[in-house]
Design an enzyme around this catalytic site. Sequence first.
Site, mmCIF file in Angstrom:
data_model
loop_
_atom_site.group_PDB
_atom_site.id
_atom_site.type_symbol
_atom_site.label_atom_id
_atom_site.label_comp_id
_atom_site.label_asym_id
_atom_site.label_seq_id
_atom_site.Cartn_x
_atom_site.Cartn_y
_atom_site.Cartn_z
ATOM 1 N N TYR A 1 -1.894 -0.424 10.232
ATOM 2 C CA TYR A 1 -1.988 -0.793 8.805
ATOM 3 C C TYR A 1 -0.709 -0.363 8.080
ATOM 4 O O TYR A 1 -0.091 -1.155 7.361
ATOM 5 C CB TYR A 1 -3.221 -0.139 8.173
ATOM 6 C CG TYR A 1 -3.421 -0.505 6.715
ATOM 7 C CD1 TYR A 1 -3.874 -1.770 6.351
ATOM 8 C CD2 TYR A 1 -3.152 0.415 5.699
ATOM 9 C CE1 TYR A 1 -4.048 -2.115 5.017
ATOM 10 C CE2 TYR A 1 -3.333 0.078 4.361
ATOM 11 C CZ TYR A 1 -3.780 -1.179 4.024
ATOM 12 O OH TYR A 1 -3.955 -1.524 2.700
ATOM 13 N N SER B 1 0.852 -1.191 0.000
ATOM 14 C CA SER B 1 0.000 0.000 0.000
ATOM 15 C C SER B 1 0.887 1.240 0.000
ATOM 16 O O SER B 1 1.991 1.211 0.557
ATOM 17 C CB SER B 1 -0.868 0.023 1.260
ATOM 18 O OG SER B 1 -1.575 1.237 1.347
HETATM 19 N N1 LIG Z 1 -8.699 -0.806 -1.621
HETATM 20 C C1 LIG Z 1 -7.700 -0.008 -1.394
HETATM 21 O O1 LIG Z 1 -7.862 1.208 -1.432
HETATM 22 C C2 LIG Z 1 -6.330 -0.568 -1.083
HETATM 23 C C3 LIG Z 1 -5.257 0.346 -1.019
HETATM 24 C C4 LIG Z 1 -3.991 -0.135 -0.746
HETATM 25 C C5 LIG Z 1 -3.779 -1.489 -0.581
HETATM 26 N N2 LIG Z 1 -4.845 -2.354 -0.635
HETATM 27 C C6 LIG Z 1 -4.550 -3.772 -0.417
HETATM 28 O O2 LIG Z 1 -5.106 -4.526 -1.466
HETATM 29 C C7 LIG Z 1 -5.375 -5.844 -1.013
HETATM 30 C C8 LIG Z 1 -6.793 -6.238 -1.413
HETATM 31 O O3 LIG Z 1 -7.701 -5.440 -0.692
HETATM 32 P P1 LIG Z 1 -9.095 -4.927 -1.266
HETATM 33 O O4 LIG Z 1 -9.083 -3.446 -1.175
HETATM 34 O O5 LIG Z 1 -9.413 -5.571 -2.553
HETATM 35 O O6 LIG Z 1 -10.049 -5.420 -0.076
HETATM 36 P P2 LIG Z 1 -11.342 -6.361 -0.027
HETATM 37 O O7 LIG Z 1 -12.291 -6.026 -1.106
HETATM 38 O O8 LIG Z 1 -11.810 -6.270 1.387
HETATM 39 O O9 LIG Z 1 -10.736 -7.822 -0.288
HETATM 40 C C9 LIG Z 1 -9.926 -8.468 0.663
HETATM 41 C C10 LIG Z 1 -9.716 -9.920 0.274
HETATM 42 O O10 LIG Z 1 -8.869 -10.517 1.276
HETATM 43 C C11 LIG Z 1 -9.423 -11.755 1.670
HETATM 44 N N3 LIG Z 1 -9.112 -12.018 3.081
HETATM 45 C C12 LIG Z 1 -9.417 -11.271 4.172
HETATM 46 N N4 LIG Z 1 -8.965 -11.870 5.297
HETATM 47 C C13 LIG Z 1 -8.348 -13.021 4.908
HETATM 48 C C14 LIG Z 1 -7.695 -14.077 5.594
HETATM 49 N N5 LIG Z 1 -7.577 -14.121 6.937
HETATM 50 N N6 LIG Z 1 -7.183 -15.093 4.865
HETATM 51 C C15 LIG Z 1 -7.283 -15.114 3.520
HETATM 52 N N7 LIG Z 1 -7.906 -14.154 2.810
HETATM 53 C C16 LIG Z 1 -8.437 -13.120 3.499
HETATM 54 C C17 LIG Z 1 -10.928 -11.636 1.452
HETATM 55 O O11 LIG Z 1 -11.421 -12.916 1.118
HETATM 56 P P3 LIG Z 1 -12.525 -13.751 1.948
HETATM 57 O O12 LIG Z 1 -13.243 -12.770 2.850
HETATM 58 O O13 LIG Z 1 -13.409 -14.331 0.892
HETATM 59 O O14 LIG Z 1 -11.731 -14.768 2.655
HETATM 60 C C18 LIG Z 1 -11.017 -10.715 0.238
HETATM 61 O O15 LIG Z 1 -11.070 -11.449 -0.960
HETATM 62 C C19 LIG Z 1 -5.147 -5.827 0.520
HETATM 63 O O16 LIG Z 1 -3.869 -6.371 0.803
HETATM 64 C C20 LIG Z 1 -5.183 -4.346 0.848
HETATM 65 O O17 LIG Z 1 -4.447 -4.038 2.000
HETATM 66 C C21 LIG Z 1 -6.103 -1.917 -0.886
#
Ligand SMILES: NC(=O)c1ccc[n+]([C@@H]2O[C@H](COP(=O)([O-])OP(=O)(O)OC[C@H]3O[C@@H](n4cnc5c(N)ncnc54)[C@H](OP(=O)(O)O)[C@@H]3O)[C@@H](O)[C@H]2O)c1
Length: 267
Positions: A142, A129
């Site tokens: 975070y 991130s």
């Molecule tokens: N969205 C943003 O603005 C943003 C910015 C910077 C970085 N990121 C990073 O991008 C990545 C994806 O996030 P996202 O924004 O797409 O969030 P999201 O829509 O909440 O998706 C998170 C995913 O992680 C999985 N997950 C959660 N806890 C888990 C666990 N204990 N074991 C295995 N899988 C798990 C969930 O799958 P299930 O619930 O089906 O298990 C879900 O598919 C993350 O690493 C996040 O930190 C996001």
Amino acid sequence: MPKVILITGASSGIGIVTAEFLTENNFKVYGTSRNPSKDSLNGVHFVQLDLNDSNSIEKAVDKIITNEGKIDVLINNAGVGITGPIEETPIKAARAHFQTNFFGVMELTQRVLPLMRNQNEGQIINVTSIAGYMGLPFRGYYSASKSALITLTEALRLELKNTNIKVSCLAPGDFATNIASGRFTVEANPKSNYFKAYSASLKLMNAHVDEAENPIEVAQTIFRIIQKEKPKAHYKVGSPLQKFSVFLKGILPDKVFENMLAKHYKL
Ligand SMILES: NC(=O)c1ccc[n+]([C@@H]2O[C@H](COP(=O)([O-])OP(=O)(O)OC[C@H]3O[C@@H](n4cnc5c(N)ncnc54)[C@H](OP(=O)(O)O)[C@@H]3O)[C@@H](O)[C@H]2O)c1
């Protein structure tokens, strides 16, 4: 034979968009979820995986190896958010956060690396991130978990320098996903010293995610990283301002950068 990709957290947000985009581009994609609703969806094959459960990590990897005999690319995408004043965040919640965003990711990586060594090639992309390049207020844990993943990526690259295993991290800025609904949030407490500042920051954080773009740009960037002969250590994807903030942190005096962040977060 198409490259076999394992992407964690493929049930939502960045993961689902990337898994489907890579499938459309002729990769064989295995996506994970803690509770997959189907064996496959839109061409993406699903395996159960919980980063907090060693047994499920082992089983997921074994299943793909049984089916495909190899994993060419591991995309460590699954992750969760956490917000709260550092002083008031229960340590138990902070530990659980690191378990998912850091230790679980490394445990899966440790499982996959020996397979990549045997194959004599492989690629790992860690989704970090922009928040991992700076300590953001009320997102301290975070920022810290993503910083830890960034520096570990740097170290792993060096340790794997004389192999055919490529390692990179990709830092997204804000993208519209379910991250806000899935995160651990310390409730703003009117009795807390941080109440006013934290409440305002929470509003700002939620607005940033809600107003953000669809994560297709992240998927396209991951696709480009997979095509690279020699991928870089660090990639960033997001608004120009978010990407620029990392550059500014590198060149501005600490005090100036800190004041900029304080102004942005109205502290
Ligand atoms: N969205 C943003 O603005 C943003 C910015 C910077 C970085 N990121 C990073 O991008 C990545 C994806 O996030 P996202 O924004 O797409 O969030 P999201 O829509 O909440 O998706 C998170 C995913 O992680 C999985 N997950 C959660 N806890 C888990 C666990 N204990 N074991 C295995 N899988 C798990 C969930 O799958 P299930 O619930 O089906 O298990 C879900 O598919 C993350 O690493 C996040 O930190 C996001």
